[in-house]
Design a protein around this motif. Structure first.
Motif, short mmCIF file in Angstrom:
data_model
loop_
_atom_site.label_atom_id
_atom_site.label_comp_id
_atom_site.label_asym_id
_atom_site.label_seq_id
_atom_site.Cartn_x
_atom_site.Cartn_y
_atom_site.Cartn_z
N MET A 60 -3.65 -39.34 16.21
CA MET A 60 -3.07 -38.52 17.23
C MET A 60 -3.22 -36.96 16.96
SD MET A 60 -0.29 -40.01 19.58
CE MET A 60 1.09 -39.88 18.48
N ALA A 61 -3.29 -36.29 17.96
CA ALA A 61 -3.40 -34.62 17.49
C ALA A 61 -2.97 -33.85 18.61
CB ALA A 61 -4.86 -34.40 17.39
N ILE A 62 -2.23 -32.55 18.35
CA ILE A 62 -1.88 -31.49 19.49
C ILE A 62 -3.12 -31.00 19.73
CG2 ILE A 62 -0.56 -29.65 19.67
CD1 ILE A 62 1.45 -31.87 19.03
N ARG A 63 -3.21 -30.80 21.05
CA ARG A 63 -4.36 -30.10 21.37
C ARG A 63 -3.82 -28.74 22.30
NH1 ARG A 63 -9.18 -34.16 23.68
NH2 ARG A 63 -8.54 -35.81 22.35
N LYS A 64 -4.69 -27.81 22.24
CA LYS A 64 -4.44 -26.53 22.68
C LYS A 64 -4.24 -26.45 24.32
CE LYS A 64 -7.10 -22.13 23.07
NZ LYS A 64 -5.71 -21.23 23.25
N ILE A 65 -3.19 -25.94 24.71
CA ILE A 65 -2.91 -25.83 25.98
C ILE A 65 -3.56 -24.47 26.70
CG2 ILE A 65 -1.00 -25.68 27.96
CD1 ILE A 65 0.54 -27.49 26.32
N ARG A 66 -4.50 -24.88 27.76
CA ARG A 66 -4.99 -23.86 28.46
C ARG A 66 -4.19 -23.21 29.36
NH1 ARG A 66 -10.49 -23.78 27.98
NH2 ARG A 66 -11.16 -25.57 26.40
N GLU A 67 -3.96 -21.70 29.41
CA GLU A 67 -3.02 -21.12 30.05
C GLU A 67 -3.47 -20.25 31.14
OE1 GLU A 67 -0.44 -18.79 27.66
OE2 GLU A 67 0.37 -20.60 26.81
N ASN A 68 -2.63 -19.93 32.33
CA ASN A 68 -3.03 -19.42 33.40
C ASN A 68 -4.13 -18.28 33.27
OD1 ASN A 68 -3.14 -18.41 36.07
ND2 ASN A 68 -1.40 -16.96 35.52
#
Ligand code: NI
Length: 159
Positions: free
Chosen positions: A1-9
């Motif tokens: 499992m891995a944390i993915r980068k959250i795309r922002e507004n």
């Protein structure tokens, strides 16, 4: 499992329409696990695949109420009933909240990670969360639905 980068507004991927999943393979199952981990890290109640840069119709939801998190593939809202006024935020809009009207109750259909067709009857917060995440799959963001003048910026609490 891995944390993915959250795309922002402002990231244009958030405005694109996601494609249906045709084959539920290890890649999709890994995406679901990563989305769950990413959502939990940021204390979200829901996350949609385009928010991690993947244009597939996949969402996860966890209300932290003791029920298993939902992992839904190709979710579709097939019925709505009533209205509720709610306050809503989004992991792609850190520290921003707005009020809006959502259905009070919904019925949704989706596939689970085994590819089985499931039907979910939801009301209140769960109905709200499913509507919010399904909107993401069509490039619709919560600011599109907000009641005018209700957007608020809230400073996060110091840790
Ligand atoms: Ni969101």
């Amino acid at each position: 499992m891995a944390i993915r980068k959250i795309r922002e507004n402002g990231d244009e991927i958030l405005r694109k329409k996601s494609r249906e999943v045709e084959v539920i393979d290890d890649k999709i199952r890994e995406l679901l696990e990563d989305m769950l981990e990413t959502m939990h890290k940021y204390n979200g109640v829901g996350l949609a695949a385009p928010q991690v840069g993947i244009l597939r119709r996949v969402i996860v939801i966890d209300l932290y109420d003791g029920n298993e998190p939902l992992k839904l593939i190709n979710p579709k809202i097939i019925k709505t009933k009533g209205q509720q006024e709610v306050e809503e935020g989004c992991l792609s809009f850190p520290n921003q909240y707005a009020k809006m009207i959502r259905p009070e109750e919904i019925v949704a259909e989706a596939l689970n990670e085994k590819g089985e067709k499931i039907k979910i009857k939801a009301k209140g917060l769960l109905a709200q969360a499913i509507c919010h995440e399904v909107d993401h799959l069509d490039g619709i963001l919560f600011i599109d639905n907000m009641l005018p003048g209700t957007l608020e910026f809230v400073e996060p609490a110091q840790e």
